[in-house]
Design a protein around this motif. Sequence first.
Motif, PDB file in Angstrom:
ATOM      1  N   UNK A 226       0.751  -1.151   0.094  1.00  0.00           N
ATOM      2  CA  UNK A 226      -0.045  -0.225   0.509  1.00  0.00           C
ATOM      3  C   UNK A 226       1.011   1.081  -0.269  1.00  0.00           C
ATOM      4  N   UNK A 233       1.280   6.783  -7.167  1.00  0.00           N
ATOM      5  CA  UNK A 233       0.284   7.493  -6.757  1.00  0.00           C
ATOM      6  C   UNK A 233       0.226   9.102  -7.147  1.00  0.00           C
ATOM      7  N   UNK A 293      -2.654  -1.126 -11.727  1.00  0.00           N
ATOM      8  CA  UNK A 293      -3.072  -0.506 -10.993  1.00  0.00           C
ATOM      9  C   UNK A 293      -3.315   1.255 -11.957  1.00  0.00           C
ATOM     10  N   UNK A 297      -5.984   3.633 -13.727  1.00  0.00           N
ATOM     11  CA  UNK A 297      -6.276   5.077 -13.903  1.00  0.00           C
ATOM     12  C   UNK A 297      -6.160   6.194 -15.103  1.00  0.00           C
ATOM     13  N   UNK A 300      -8.216   6.524 -17.537  1.00  0.00           N
ATOM     14  CA  UNK A 300      -9.675   6.722 -17.498  1.00  0.00           C
ATOM     15  C   UNK A 300      -9.603   8.673 -16.856  1.00  0.00           C
TER      16      UNK A 300
ATOM     17  N   UNK B 625      -7.626   8.555  -6.147  1.00  0.00           N
ATOM     18  CA  UNK B 625      -7.020   7.648  -5.866  1.00  0.00           C
ATOM     19  C   UNK B 625      -8.192   6.640  -6.033  1.00  0.00           C
ATOM     20  N   UNK B 627      -9.834   5.607  -8.019  1.00  0.00           N
ATOM     21  CA  UNK B 627      -9.955   5.315  -9.490  1.00  0.00           C
ATOM     22  C   UNK B 627      -8.716   3.560  -9.458  1.00  0.00           C
ATOM     23  N   UNK B 628      -7.797   4.727  -9.210  1.00  0.00           N
ATOM     24  CA  UNK B 628      -6.347   3.651  -9.129  1.00  0.00           C
ATOM     25  C   UNK B 628      -6.660   2.487  -7.576  1.00  0.00           C
ATOM     26  N   UNK B 630      -9.835   0.977  -6.495  1.00  0.00           N
ATOM     27  CA  UNK B 630     -10.973   0.706  -7.271  1.00  0.00           C
ATOM     28  C   UNK B 630     -11.284   0.246  -5.419  1.00  0.00           C
ATOM     29  N   UNK B 635      -6.599  -1.715  -1.050  1.00  0.00           N
ATOM     30  CA  UNK B 635      -5.081  -0.951   0.071  1.00  0.00           C
ATOM     31  C   UNK B 635      -5.282  -1.640   1.446  1.00  0.00           C
TER      32      UNK B 635
END
Lengths: 501, 636
Positions: A226, A233, A293, A297, A300, B625, B627-628, B630, B635
């Motif tokens: 995570x 991100x 992942x 992203x 979209x 976040x 979207x990334x 889901x 996480x």
Amino acid sequence: MDAQLQILSEFSSSHHWMWLWPEIVLAALALALLAVELLLPKSDRWLLRISLGAQVAVFAALIAGLVGGTLPTSDVALFAGAIQPTLSGHLMRIFFVGCSILVCFLGYLYLERRPLARAEYYHLVMIVTAAMMLLAQITHFVAFFVALETVTIGFYILVAYGRNSSYSLEAGLKYMIMGGFSSGLLLFGIVLLYGAAGSPTLIGPAGDPFQFGQLGAVIAENPGNPLIVIGALLVIVGICFKIGSFPFQYWIPDVYQGAPTPTTAFLAVSSKSMGFYLLYVLLTGPFLGLQSILVPVIGIMTYCTIAFGNIAALGQNNVKRVIGMSGVAHAGILLVGILAAMRGVDWAFQAIFFYLITYALASFAVFGVMCHVAPDEDANQEREHYFGLMQNHPFLGGVLAVGLGSLAGIPPLAGFVAKAAIIVAAFQAKLYLLVAFVLVGVVVSIFYYFGWLRAAVTNPHPEIQGEPHPVVAPSVGSRALLAVLALASVVLGLYQGGLLS
Amino acid sequence: MNDLSSLLSLILLTPLVGAGLIWLLGNKRGNLAAGISVLVAGVIMVASLFLLYAQWGGEPYHVAMPWLELQPFRLDLGFYLNGVSALMLFVVSFVGFWIHLFSLGYMADDSRKARFFGGLSIFMFSMLGIVLAENLFMLFIFWELVGFSSYILIGHYLKTQEAASASQKAFIVNRVGDFGFLLGIILTFWTFGTTSLPELAQHHSGATTAMALLLFCGVLGKSAQMPLHVWLPDAMAGPTPISALIHAATMVAAGVFLLARTYFLFDETALTVVGWVGTITALCAAIWAFAQNDIKKVLAYSTLSQLGYMVAAFGFGTLYGLTQGEGHGHGHAVWYGLGAAMFHLTTHAFFKALLFLGSGSVIHACHHEQDIWKMGGLFKKMPLTGLTFLIGTLALSGIPFLAGFFSKDAILFVTKEACFPAFIILTGTAVMTATYMGRLFYIAFLGKPRSEHAEHAHESPWTMVLPLVVLAVFSIAGGYFAQLPIYPAAVNEFLGQAVPHPSEDAEMTMLIISLIASLGGLALAFVIWNPKSERDALAAKARPIWALSRSKFCFDEVYMFYVNQIQARVAGILDTLDSLIISGVGTRVVPGGIFGGLGMFFRRLHTGNATAYVWWFFGGVILFFAVATRGFTSLF
């Protein structure tokens, strides 16, 4: 003597200062400009000549090196892994110098008519350019952040450079707040990545998690962590701010409108291209392990960016805002190229790079015309100011037509070939729906570009619209430059000379 | 062989350079612009004739260089010269030059000469591009360019509302056809992996009816076939030389040329459709021509009708060649269709350009009067114009031993063999053609002047008369390619191979049919419309027939109904949405542009201050976040 040579050669085996000569020359020259201004206060034209001449020399030397094939294409990392010379990075360096030359020239056109400091503008443009050139080769997050902040802080000043215009000051403040915010997020992301990738609890922790290669190895082993996901991100958010993709485009219309036109051009072309190159390097490098992942992203985000940019540009009447919102749409198309690269289309970088070149040529042609048509208040450049341009100044009108045509992607101009290349790359990456979406976006974009062009072709009725807007007649120098830009857009449309292969 | 490609490049690029020079130098200097344009047309003609007479031996010549190479996709730029394009090159460059010369006199007093002649040069460039294009994509680009130059030139007299709306109509109707055409090209590329014409000619197994008919859509628009014919009569609002060059001799014939270039993609079903579309267009347009009083409108409907002949010739001729043509002796049977069509295209280019230029000469002399009922007696006032116009009329009517007779004969012959009902219709149309042309000639040129302007008409200057004479010579001699060296040797040879000939005994029958049709039609016209009459006898005595002809079968009305009632309403709804969402909300509150409902909400928050931006930015990060990951599920 031998011992000294030995030490020198060892030192230079990692610290290839010579490799960074273009950045060093630019930075030194930027400092020299300040000295020239200090010693010769009325040396307006000389400032331009020195900065242009030196940059053209650097540009020519880099091109010559590329053609002559003398560039070190070695994969050896320099400066203990902070800098990695690559062909693509080297191409971007040349691109940034080229843009910098054009920005300096536009800056001269802008400053000529205004009571503002001269030398500092060229100085800042060159410093920012040097930092961008470094960024194109950096593979270490500490150096990355420092160089990125050099660029960003330079831009804060450049955006607010029109001190006599409240629009410019407001834009500067907004850009600073938003930029600070995004830099904070970016830094936070870097720290998370550093913390996570260095942690001994993971498989194969990195010795230097700031280094892209080592970080990438850790991410590839632990794609589900995570902290790593959040960190990556956040870094991407920070870069997406630079390229102005949805949903991080809020600042664009206000800042593009308020900033002096040359700064707008600098933001729209160099800063955006830099963002794309960084995104490309990160997504196809250290973040490759997070594909599952990141692809959805970015996918979209691409849809939203294309839709948003085009729709928002339709309603604008201020041409700087049109350029801003259409720039968002262009960012969307470039993101398609990035997606293709992520999905393994090996020549996607060529397509992106070619797109950036055509976008830069066409944008600078249009910005060049804007600099001549702009009223005293630089922020208020309305479409109505272009009425009758084609008839009264056929040269400027013609350049505007070529520039806008290329931005819209009308064959046989360069912009068409660039869009076709991106679309083909996306097709090969099997992004069929996205291809259809891009095509719709391109059709919509023709409306607002041609709306602008129609204003230029329309002959105003003096009774209704009043006298035609006064336009600064282009000097011989700017005529030559604009002609070269327009011609390049035509020639690159007909012949790409190996840029796409 | 390198000479050939540089010569072709010269031919193609000269008009572009000319247009560039006009834009740079001649913007305010009309005479200079006219000079450049005519000079350019002269260079094109000389270079083309030199190429066809001295350089090219008749072997298909093909050269291409890659323009855009992206792994499996490749776009080429190149030339493809074969019999069809050589003939077309001859027509475009030759007729083009004489029309340029005519324009010099006709447009002498025009206030916007530079625009006109610049447009002409752009047109020549685009048209030559179509003729020489090596592949369908390249052809399509030039196809759009001729449409654009036609749009510019139809709208030359901007002051008249008629010209403005006619140019728009032409543009829009052509877009409809071109959309289908583009789909056809894409389908072709999809199927064969190439659009190169010589490559397609070699490997065309797998062509489908759908593909052929989609390509034919382009022909419907450009060559104004039913139901997309409505733009051509209106396009006559442009200057008369434009009508002659673009809307009679060359551009509208580009559709027929396209058919001839891609004939191998058409199968029997498609050919039957093509043949019938052409036949019906030929018939209907001939009917409509009767009720026209504008000299150019009569010629416009006649052009429609003759284009119908060419398209029908292609459809039925190729069908005949495919099914029964083998063993009939000379030449290549599959070429019969394109041979007959291209032959008629060529002779039509001569005599229709002649007729349009003649009408231009008349209009010029009568101070821009176009109504034939205000002319009369012009034969005596303008003997050369009158004589050449008569030659054009006779050639178009198909009087034996003029150019039109031979080409129409070839068409009727193949149609008779392939589809007898169509032959009957086309023969009937030939009678009508002679009749409405007879009407036009009797009323405009014979009898007594019916207006002041016609009274004082006098012969036009030499720049206008010389083209008439040259074209008249070709309207007479253009049919004798077998006997006389009218065309370059290679082109003669091509025509000899491709144009179908009736056999000995059938030849006599065809001659008799043609003779009866043409002379009968002219005589019928004389009976109905006495040259001395002051009013239209058809309108007076046979009102229903006249009204039917006048109605043009209500195509325009139906289209207008569609546009006003359906399309305009949809557009109105879209416009409301547009102003509500995009213009109203979207300009300041950009996010509202997409999330229509949220727009109002955003506007309240979006005051343009930086704090709000930061909050939006933060919201964007959260969205990103969500979207990334889901919805953060992956996480935690």
